[in-house]
Design a protein around this motif. Structure first.
Motif, PDB file in Angstrom:
ATOM      1  N   ASN A  59      14.517  25.890  -0.945  1.00  0.00           N
ATOM      2  CA  ASN A  59      14.918  24.548  -0.513  1.00  0.00           C
ATOM      3  C   ASN A  59      15.529  24.570   0.880  1.00  0.00           C
ATOM      4  O   ASN A  59      15.317  23.651   1.671  1.00  0.00           O
ATOM      5  N   TYR A  60      16.275  25.627   1.199  1.00  0.00           N
ATOM      6  CA  TYR A  60      16.858  25.769   2.536  1.00  0.00           C
ATOM      7  C   TYR A  60      15.754  25.920   3.582  1.00  0.00           C
ATOM      8  O   TYR A  60      15.795  25.290   4.642  1.00  0.00           O
ATOM      9  N   ILE A  61      14.759  26.734   3.278  1.00  0.00           N
ATOM     10  CA  ILE A  61      13.645  26.911   4.209  1.00  0.00           C
ATOM     11  C   ILE A  61      12.879  25.606   4.368  1.00  0.00           C
ATOM     12  O   ILE A  61      12.492  25.228   5.478  1.00  0.00           O
ATOM     13  N   PHE A  62      12.661  24.893   3.266  1.00  0.00           N
ATOM     14  CA  PHE A  62      11.970  23.607   3.334  1.00  0.00           C
ATOM     15  C   PHE A  62      12.740  22.628   4.212  1.00  0.00           C
ATOM     16  O   PHE A  62      12.155  21.906   5.024  1.00  0.00           O
ATOM     17  N   GLU A  63      14.049  22.620   4.079  1.00  0.00           N
ATOM     18  CA  GLU A  63      14.877  21.744   4.909  1.00  0.00           C
ATOM     19  C   GLU A  63      14.744  22.107   6.383  1.00  0.00           C
ATOM     20  O   GLU A  63      14.663  21.233   7.243  1.00  0.00           O
ATOM     21  N   GLN A  64      14.716  23.395   6.683  1.00  0.00           N
ATOM     22  CA  GLN A  64      14.545  23.819   8.075  1.00  0.00           C
ATOM     23  C   GLN A  64      13.172  23.439   8.613  1.00  0.00           C
ATOM     24  O   GLN A  64      13.041  23.086   9.778  1.00  0.00           O
ATOM     25  N   VAL A  65      12.162  23.521   7.773  1.00  0.00           N
ATOM     26  CA  VAL A  65      10.813  23.144   8.204  1.00  0.00           C
ATOM     27  C   VAL A  65      10.770  21.659   8.543  1.00  0.00           C
ATOM     28  O   VAL A  65      10.170  21.259   9.543  1.00  0.00           O
TER      29      VAL A  65
END
Length: 147
Positions: free
Chosen positions: A41-47
Motif C-alpha cells: 500500500n505504501y508503494i502504491f501510494e508513492q506510485v
C-alpha cells in the motif's frame, strides 16, 4: 431440569469458544501478512503521488514488489484467508505492470484495476468478519443495533 440447563450452557459455551477460535485464526492470519500489505500500500501510494520518483527507480520498486509477492505467497495462512490473499497478490501483480507501463492510457487502466482489486479484497475481508460471526455464533448484530 438441572441437566437441561447444564446442557444448554455447555452448548452455548461451545459456540462461544468456536467463535473465538474462528476470529483468533483470522487475526493471526492478518498479523502474518500485515507487513506485506502495508508495504504494498505504501508503494502504491508513492506510485500515485510521485510518478517521477517511481519512474527514476523502477527496478527498485519492482524488486520490492516481487519480494513482497513471494513473501505473501510463502506465508502459511488458514484456508479461510486464501481468497483474500489471492486478491492481494493479483493487486501486487497489477502494480508491477503499472510501474512497467509507459503508455499513460494503459497506466490509467491499470490504476483502475488496482483500485477495484483493493476494494474487492476489502469487501472480502469485511464479509469474512461479518459472515463468520453470524455463522459461528448464530447471532445477528443488526437485530441489536436496530433496537
Amino acid at each position: 431440569m438441572k441437566n437441561i440447563g447444564l446442557l444448554l450452557c455447555s452448548i452455548t459455551g461451545f459456540f462461544i469458544i468456536l467463535g473465538c477460535l474462528f476470529y483468533n485464526s483470522l487475526l493471526i492470519d492478518m498479523d502474518k501478512i500485515k507487513d506485506y500489505v502495508t508495504e504494498s500500500n505504501y508503494i502504491f501510494e508513492q506510485v500515485v503521488k510521485n510518478e517521477d520518483k517511481v519512474d527514476d527507480n523502477k527496478g527498485e520498486y519492482i524488486s520490492r514488489l516481487i519480494t513482497i509477492k513471494k513473501g505473501m505467497e510463502n506465508t502459511n495462512t488458514s484456508f479461510l484467508f486464501e481468497k483474500y490473499k489471492k486478491i492481494k497478490i493479483s493487486s501486487i501483480e497489477l502494480l508491477i505492470d503499472l510501474i512497467n507501463e509507459n503508455n499513460e492510457k494503459d497506466k490509467k487502466n491499470y490504476l483502475k484495476l488496482i483500485l477495484k482489486s483493493n476494494d474487492r479484497s476489502q469487501r472480502e475481508l469485511d464479509s469474512m468478519m461479518n459472515k463468520g460471526f453470524i455463522e459461528v455464533t448464530y447471532l445477528c448484530l443488526k437485530t441489536y443495533i436496530n433496537l
